[in-house]
Design a protein around this motif. Sequence first.
Motif, PDB file in Angstrom:
ATOM      1  N   THR A 192       0.838  -1.177   0.000  1.00 46.72           N
ATOM      2  CA  THR A 192       0.000   0.000   0.000  1.00 46.72           C
ATOM      3  C   THR A 192       0.879   1.236   0.000  1.00 46.72           C
ATOM      4  OG1 THR A 192      -1.683  -1.149   1.275  1.00 46.72           O
ATOM      5  CG2 THR A 192      -1.784   1.235   1.277  1.00 46.72           C
ATOM      6  N   THR A 193       0.519   2.207  -0.796  1.00 47.71           N
ATOM      7  CA  THR A 193       1.200   3.497  -0.779  1.00 47.71           C
ATOM      8  C   THR A 193       0.159   4.565  -0.487  1.00 47.71           C
ATOM      9  OG1 THR A 193       0.865   3.890  -3.141  1.00 47.71           O
ATOM     10  CG2 THR A 193       2.885   2.745  -2.498  1.00 47.71           C
ATOM     11  N   MET A 194       0.611   5.675   0.086  1.00 45.90           N
ATOM     12  CA  MET A 194      -0.306   6.775   0.353  1.00 45.90           C
ATOM     13  C   MET A 194       0.455   8.086   0.348  1.00 45.90           C
ATOM     14  SD  MET A 194      -1.025   5.777   4.275  1.00 45.90           S
ATOM     15  CE  MET A 194      -0.920   7.175   5.336  1.00 45.90           C
ATOM     16  N   GLY A 195      -0.267   9.171   0.201  1.00 47.24           N
ATOM     17  CA  GLY A 195       0.349  10.481   0.176  1.00 47.24           C
ATOM     18  C   GLY A 195       0.420  11.036  -1.234  1.00 47.24           C
ATOM     19  N   SER A 196       0.973  12.235  -1.348  1.00 49.73           N
ATOM     20  CA  SER A 196       0.979  12.911  -2.643  1.00 49.73           C
ATOM     21  C   SER A 196       1.891  12.244  -3.666  1.00 49.73           C
ATOM     22  CB  SER A 196       1.371  14.385  -2.474  1.00 49.73           C
ATOM     23  OG  SER A 196       2.659  14.479  -1.900  1.00 49.73           O
ATOM     24  N   GLY A 197       2.888  11.464  -3.225  1.00 48.18           N
ATOM     25  CA  GLY A 197       3.766  10.766  -4.152  1.00 48.18           C
ATOM     26  C   GLY A 197       3.377   9.310  -4.362  1.00 48.18           C
ATOM     27  N   SER A 198       2.143   8.966  -3.949  1.00 51.77           N
ATOM     28  CA  SER A 198       1.753   7.555  -3.939  1.00 51.77           C
ATOM     29  C   SER A 198       1.663   6.919  -5.320  1.00 51.77           C
ATOM     30  CB  SER A 198       0.429   7.375  -3.201  1.00 51.77           C
ATOM     31  OG  SER A 198      -0.625   8.002  -3.900  1.00 51.77           O
ATOM     32  N   LEU A 199       1.299   7.679  -6.345  1.00 53.78           N
ATOM     33  CA  LEU A 199       1.188   7.068  -7.679  1.00 53.78           C
ATOM     34  C   LEU A 199       2.548   6.620  -8.201  1.00 53.78           C
ATOM     35  CD1 LEU A 199      -1.468   9.400  -9.324  1.00 53.78           C
ATOM     36  CD2 LEU A 199      -1.795   7.122  -8.335  1.00 53.78           C
ATOM     37  N   ALA A 200       3.548   7.456  -8.026  1.00 52.48           N
ATOM     38  CA  ALA A 200       4.897   7.078  -8.457  1.00 52.48           C
ATOM     39  C   ALA A 200       5.415   5.921  -7.615  1.00 52.48           C
ATOM     40  CB  ALA A 200       5.838   8.279  -8.344  1.00 52.48           C
TER      41      ALA A 200
ATOM     42  N   MET B 256       3.622   3.640  -6.042  1.00 51.88           N
ATOM     43  CA  MET B 256       2.861   2.434  -6.360  1.00 51.88           C
ATOM     44  C   MET B 256       3.371   1.769  -7.632  1.00 51.88           C
ATOM     45  SD  MET B 256       0.549   0.261  -5.551  1.00 51.88           S
ATOM     46  CE  MET B 256      -0.501   0.984  -4.329  1.00 51.88           C
ATOM     47  N   SER B 257       3.750   2.558  -8.620  1.00 53.02           N
ATOM     48  CA  SER B 257       4.248   1.962  -9.866  1.00 53.02           C
ATOM     49  C   SER B 257       5.542   1.176  -9.617  1.00 53.02           C
ATOM     50  CB  SER B 257       4.453   3.027 -10.940  1.00 53.02           C
ATOM     51  OG  SER B 257       5.493   3.906 -10.582  1.00 53.02           O
ATOM     52  N   VAL B 258       6.409   1.696  -8.762  1.00 53.81           N
ATOM     53  CA  VAL B 258       7.645   0.983  -8.426  1.00 53.81           C
ATOM     54  C   VAL B 258       7.317  -0.272  -7.615  1.00 53.81           C
ATOM     55  CG1 VAL B 258       9.819   1.119  -7.134  1.00 53.81           C
ATOM     56  CG2 VAL B 258       9.077   3.040  -8.539  1.00 53.81           C
ATOM     57  N   MET B 259       6.411  -0.154  -6.659  1.00 53.79           N
ATOM     58  CA  MET B 259       6.044  -1.305  -5.825  1.00 53.79           C
ATOM     59  C   MET B 259       5.424  -2.419  -6.672  1.00 53.79           C
ATOM     60  SD  MET B 259       6.800  -0.727  -2.602  1.00 53.79           S
ATOM     61  CE  MET B 259       5.707  -1.596  -1.523  1.00 53.79           C
ATOM     62  N   GLU B 260       4.502  -2.051  -7.558  1.00 57.44           N
ATOM     63  CA  GLU B 260       3.831  -3.066  -8.363  1.00 57.44           C
ATOM     64  C   GLU B 260       4.764  -3.732  -9.364  1.00 57.44           C
ATOM     65  OE1 GLU B 260       0.368  -1.233 -10.038  1.00 57.44           O
ATOM     66  OE2 GLU B 260      -0.788  -1.485  -8.186  1.00 57.44           O
ATOM     67  N   SER B 261       5.701  -2.986  -9.897  1.00 59.05           N
ATOM     68  CA  SER B 261       6.601  -3.570 -10.895  1.00 59.05           C
ATOM     69  C   SER B 261       7.750  -4.359 -10.258  1.00 59.05           C
ATOM     70  CB  SER B 261       7.171  -2.481 -11.813  1.00 59.05           C
ATOM     71  OG  SER B 261       7.993  -1.599 -11.075  1.00 59.05           O
ATOM     72  N   GLY B 262       8.076  -4.081  -8.990  1.00 55.56           N
ATOM     73  CA  GLY B 262       9.227  -4.723  -8.375  1.00 55.56           C
ATOM     74  C   GLY B 262       8.916  -5.793  -7.349  1.00 55.56           C
ATOM     75  N   TRP B 263       7.659  -5.852  -6.875  1.00 57.68           N
ATOM     76  CA  TRP B 263       7.322  -6.805  -5.820  1.00 57.68           C
ATOM     77  C   TRP B 263       7.296  -8.232  -6.357  1.00 57.68           C
ATOM     78  CZ3 TRP B 263       3.469 -10.390  -4.921  1.00 57.68           C
ATOM     79  CH2 TRP B 263       3.424 -10.919  -3.627  1.00 57.68           C
ATOM     80  N   GLN B 264       7.812  -9.158  -5.555  1.00 61.99           N
ATOM     81  CA  GLN B 264       7.794 -10.582  -5.896  1.00 61.99           C
ATOM     82  C   GLN B 264       7.402 -11.376  -4.661  1.00 61.99           C
ATOM     83  OE1 GLN B 264      11.722 -11.531  -7.203  1.00 61.99           O
ATOM     84  NE2 GLN B 264      11.649 -10.182  -8.971  1.00 61.99           N
ATOM     85  N   GLU B 265       6.708 -12.456  -4.870  1.00 60.01           N
ATOM     86  CA  GLU B 265       6.325 -13.350  -3.771  1.00 60.01           C
ATOM     87  C   GLU B 265       7.583 -13.889  -3.092  1.00 60.01           C
ATOM     88  OE1 GLU B 265       3.543 -15.348  -1.431  1.00 60.01           O
ATOM     89  OE2 GLU B 265       2.909 -14.350  -3.279  1.00 60.01           O
ATOM     90  N   GLY B 266       7.623 -13.903  -1.771  1.00 60.13           N
ATOM     91  CA  GLY B 266       8.732 -14.489  -1.031  1.00 60.13           C
ATOM     92  C   GLY B 266      10.031 -13.695  -1.086  1.00 60.13           C
ATOM     93  N   MET B 267       9.945 -12.375  -1.230  1.00 59.19           N
ATOM     94  CA  MET B 267      11.150 -11.540  -1.277  1.00 59.19           C
ATOM     95  C   MET B 267      11.919 -11.616   0.036  1.00 59.19           C
ATOM     96  SD  MET B 267       9.826  -8.028  -3.087  1.00 59.19           S
ATOM     97  CE  MET B 267      11.442  -7.312  -3.313  1.00 59.19           C
TER      98      MET B 267
ATOM     99  N   GLN C  12      12.666   1.593  -0.528  1.00 56.31           N
ATOM    100  CA  GLN C  12      13.508   2.786  -0.689  1.00 56.31           C
ATOM    101  C   GLN C  12      13.357   3.368  -2.098  1.00 56.31           C
ATOM    102  OE1 GLN C  12      17.283   1.064   0.282  1.00 56.31           O
ATOM    103  NE2 GLN C  12      17.165   1.659   2.436  1.00 56.31           N
ATOM    104  N   ARG C  13      13.355   2.496  -3.105  1.00 59.20           N
ATOM    105  CA  ARG C  13      13.180   2.966  -4.487  1.00 59.20           C
ATOM    106  C   ARG C  13      11.794   3.569  -4.686  1.00 59.20           C
ATOM    107  NH1 ARG C  13      13.911  -2.076  -6.947  1.00 59.20           N
ATOM    108  NH2 ARG C  13      12.503  -1.354  -8.562  1.00 59.20           N
ATOM    109  N   ALA C  14      10.775   2.952  -4.094  1.00 61.95           N
ATOM    110  CA  ALA C  14       9.407   3.448  -4.236  1.00 61.95           C
ATOM    111  C   ALA C  14       9.247   4.820  -3.587  1.00 61.95           C
ATOM    112  CB  ALA C  14       8.424   2.452  -3.618  1.00 61.95           C
ATOM    113  N   VAL C  15       9.770   4.977  -2.377  1.00 60.26           N
ATOM    114  CA  VAL C  15       9.682   6.277  -1.708  1.00 60.26           C
ATOM    115  C   VAL C  15      10.488   7.320  -2.481  1.00 60.26           C
ATOM    116  CG1 VAL C  15      10.213   7.556   0.402  1.00 60.26           C
ATOM    117  CG2 VAL C  15       9.202   5.283   0.552  1.00 60.26           C
TER     118      VAL C  15
END
Length: 121
Positions: free
Chosen positions: A1-9, A11-22, A32-35
């Motif tokens: 979950t992302t929130m705040g004024s920078g949440s769209l940017a 979220m795009s990093v989180m969705e493209s980089g997240w993997q099961e069992g990281m 860190q990259r998402a923030v």
Amino acid sequence: TTMGSGSLAAMSVMESGWQEGMAEADAVKLVQRAVGAGIFNDLGSGSNCDICVLRMDGSIDYRRNDVKPNEITPLRNSVAHSERLTMKVGLTPTLGQPVFKPHPRAPTLADVTVTEMEVES
């Protein structure tokens, strides 16, 4: 979950980089990259990255200022400040009573009321 004024940017990093069992270290780098994406792609975002790792065993690792992408201390230290521009307290006279009156005492934990949050099981 992302929130705040920078949440769209973020979220795009989180969705493209997240993997099961990281691994935890990989997940922290992803956050860190998402923030960072939120900071640099939104003018209303802040400039520091705090990380809070919540582990399954209940332990918590709170990392204040884990990443400082816009560190300004070196820039501030490189500027030569003239003593002529240093304003001393009381330099500007005021009419009547002082505008700022300090609070008689600082709040303490005794001033805080803690209530349990209701959660569904």
